[in-house]
Design a protein around this motif. Structure first.
Motif, short mmCIF file in Angstrom:
data_model
loop_
_atom_site.label_atom_id
_atom_site.label_comp_id
_atom_site.label_asym_id
_atom_site.label_seq_id
_atom_site.Cartn_x
_atom_site.Cartn_y
_atom_site.Cartn_z
N UNK A 1 61.54 37.76 11.32
CA UNK A 1 60.95 38.36 11.12
C UNK A 1 59.30 37.98 11.49
N UNK A 2 58.82 38.55 12.04
CA UNK A 2 57.03 38.35 12.62
C UNK A 2 56.72 38.26 10.88
N UNK A 3 56.88 40.05 11.07
CA UNK A 3 55.82 40.66 9.10
C UNK A 3 57.06 41.35 8.60
N UNK B 1 61.76 33.17 5.37
CA UNK B 1 61.63 33.85 6.76
C UNK B 1 60.46 33.04 7.53
N UNK B 2 60.86 32.11 8.48
CA UNK B 2 60.16 31.24 8.79
C UNK B 2 58.67 31.55 9.74
N UNK B 3 59.25 32.41 10.05
CA UNK B 3 58.33 33.20 11.28
C UNK B 3 57.12 34.12 10.94
N UNK C 1 58.82 23.26 7.74
CA UNK C 1 60.96 23.12 6.86
C UNK C 1 62.00 23.47 7.99
N UNK C 2 62.29 22.39 8.37
CA UNK C 2 63.93 23.02 9.22
C UNK C 2 64.73 22.65 8.75
N UNK C 3 65.01 22.09 6.81
CA UNK C 3 65.98 21.08 6.42
C UNK C 3 66.26 21.88 5.80
#
Length: 570
Positions: free
Chosen positions: A71-73, A158-160, A191-193
């Protein structure tokens, strides 16, 4: 791209995709209307339909409705529907090619505590002052959405999507554009871990996203052998770099990005992210506790260098608990190593450490190391969040801070450090119920073996803990003194150190220890040499500082805490 995550516009409308390789049925619920999705052989499901910006949607996976993991928003919190968005219009964006990495002076900030308001709009109003000091880059702690309002950002799910407490996507666009107009780079902490403990619906959508046979401190490891997983994170980075014109990324705890496919992923990540806009300089920083050269030899600019911090901290505070143990035996000797080679621990046996750590990295350029004497980690992971000025002789802190700013490594300032802030930076979160209680107990347990940090741990769920962590912007004589030091040191850096860094290193550094607490260092570059003399408490230093010092702090030669530095053109 047929393997894309989330929603994208095309000539036929809006296409939504999600990876759910083990699902029996997947559909899109757009503004309450259900649309069946078709499964591909690679486990992605997709549907193309008419849509408009502002529509709300969910994915229905085997009967459960979830927000878009890409999700972007959001229409609300992490459990709410996602919102259809359109990319920003580049027509109004001013030209910006970025800055050379050798010019980087990084300022790490947490948006929620940087200003009283805790918003992007309020933070933007402070940027001109930072640029005027000589700071050239802002590193923002993670802003991918997490559960609740308050938090450091490292428990995002939701990192996006921009965390809504900080403002709107338009606010972030304006923040970045304003920073660029002031000559400031903007670097985002990503944070990708791992994912946070609440709202990570990927566990339902795609259990294969995780490798249950391997675990990190935060749960099951992410499986980077899966092409869909690698695409998820690369597209996330491309989103922040392309949509918001970020100048780079700081990648959190990459030592936890392991297992089959991890090294290939990291190589591809660097290549793809830089390809988003080849005309712009894109910079990539890693936090990597392994002290290895691999990533910096394969497309990454630099790594956070905790070794430098630990040597300085142990010398000034005398602490020896926990991860300071191996740096407490001879911190000045360790500091000599850090100034000569970058890292201290390079695989050699050391007292206080059962297993050697690291590998030789002295061949890397000085710009391959991001040094600091305070960070969110090292301040915030204390029980009471004390800054260095609350723990050590202010004269020593002043000398160490000046060393950070003029040494030929990339310096990073933690927000408020430039003005001598003593406000704490505590750990805070915003959960409820059983999860909140688990966080309280877990936080207290972290300090059981760190006696010097005290037994009392502030409640991380209390709003007051968050409020205590907000910077004090009072205009005091002390603050003006620190600001003056920052301005003078960074002017020296821009005029003398940066040109040397750009000219390239010509020979290894020479660092000599002089007595118990003093040292002299010389760095050799094609454009000349940088010479530095430092005393961290020696009452009568055995070495006289350079007579032609271009920058100094303290009463050089008299004060037991002193620094002097000069350059010699070739």
């Amino acid at each position: 791209m047929t393997r894309h995550w989330g929603g994208r516009w095309s000539g036929d409308g809006w296409t939504a995709r999600i990876w759910a390789p083990d699902a029996g049925q997947v559909g899109l619920v757009l503004d309450g209307q259900h649309h069946p999705m078709a499964r591909r052989a690679d486990g992605f499901w997709s549907v193309t339909i008419p849509a408009r910006a502002g529509n709300e949607y969910l994915f229905r996976i085997d009967g459960q409705d979830i927000p878009d993991p890409a999700s972007r928003l959001q229409a609300g919190d992490v459990h709410a529907p996602s919102v259809v968005t359109r990319p920003a219009d580049p027509a109004g964006q001013k030209p910006w090619q970025g800055r050379d990495w050798a010019e980087a002076v990084i300022y790490e900030l947490h948006l929620g505590t940087f200003t009283p308001e805790g918003t992007l709009a309020a933070a933007a109003e402070r940027l001109a002052d930072l640029a005027g000091l000589g700071i050239t880059a802002i590193e923002i702690m993670p802003i991918g959405q997490w559960s609740g309002d308050r938090g450091w950002g490292y428990d995002g799910v939701l990192p996006y999507a921009l965390h809504p407490a900080y403002g709107s996507p338009e606010d972030l666009h304006r923040f970045v554009d304003h920073a660029h107009s002031l000559g400031l780079m903007v670097i985002l902490d990503l944070v990708m871990n791992h994912f946070g403990p609440e709202g990570a619906y990927l566990h339902h959508a795609a259990p294969r996203f995780f490798d249950e046979s391997r675990h990190t401190p935060w749960g099951a490891a992410i499986d980077f052998s899966q092409p869909a997983v690698r695409e998820y994170w690369i597209q996330c980075a491309e989103h922040w770099i392309g949509e918001y014109r970020m100048d780079g990324l700081r990648l959190d705890a990459v030592h936890q990005i392991t297992g089959p496919g991890a090294d290939d992923f990291m190589r591809e990540f660097a290549q793809r992210v830089r390809a988003v806009d080849p005309a712009r300089r894109i910079h990539l920083i890693v936090e990597d506790e392994r002290n290895e050269a691999f990533l910096r030899e394969n497309g990454y600019d630099a790594s956070w260098n905790d070794d430098f911090h630990h040597a300085v901290h142990c010398r000034l505070t005398g602490e020896s608990d926990s991860y300071y143990a191996s740096f407490s035996h001879d911190p000045v000797g360790d500091l000599c190593l850090a100034l000569q080679r970058g890292h201290i621990e390079e695989g050699q046996p050391r007292p206080g450490r059962d297993t050697p750590r690291g590998e030789p990295c002295g061949h890397l350029p000085p710009t391959g190391f991001v040094n600091s004497v305070q960070t969110h980690d090292q301040v915030g992971n204390r029980a009471k969040g004390e800054r260095l000025l609350s723990l050590a002789d202010p004269r020593g802190v002043r000398a160490a801070y000046a060393l950070l700013l003029v040494a030929p490594y990339i310096p990073m300032i933690f927000m408020g450090e430039e003005r001598g802030a003593t406000t704490p930076f505590l750990f805070f979160a915003d959960y409820a119920g059983d999860l909140a209680e688990a966080v309280r107990k877990g936080r207290a347990a972290e300090f059981a073996g760190i006696a010097s940090l005290g037994d009392e741990v502030p409640d991380p769920l209390s709003p007051d803990t968050f409020q205590q962590s907000k910077l004090d912007w009072s205009d005091t004589d002390a603050a003006r003194g620190w600001l003056d030091l920052t301005r003078r040191a960074l002017a020296f850096r821009a005029d003398h150190v940066v040109p040397l860094l750009k000219s390239g290193r010509s020979a290894p550094a020479e660092v000599a220890r002089i007595g118990a607490d003093s040292l002299a260092a010389t760095w050799h570059f094609n454009g000349g040499a940088l010479r530095l003399w430092l005393s961290l408490g020696q009452v009568e230093p055995d070495l006289k500082p350079p007579q032609d010092e271009a920058f100094s702090v303290g009463r050089v030669g008299l004060d037991p805490f002193a620094l002097s530095v000069t350059t010699r053109p070739k």
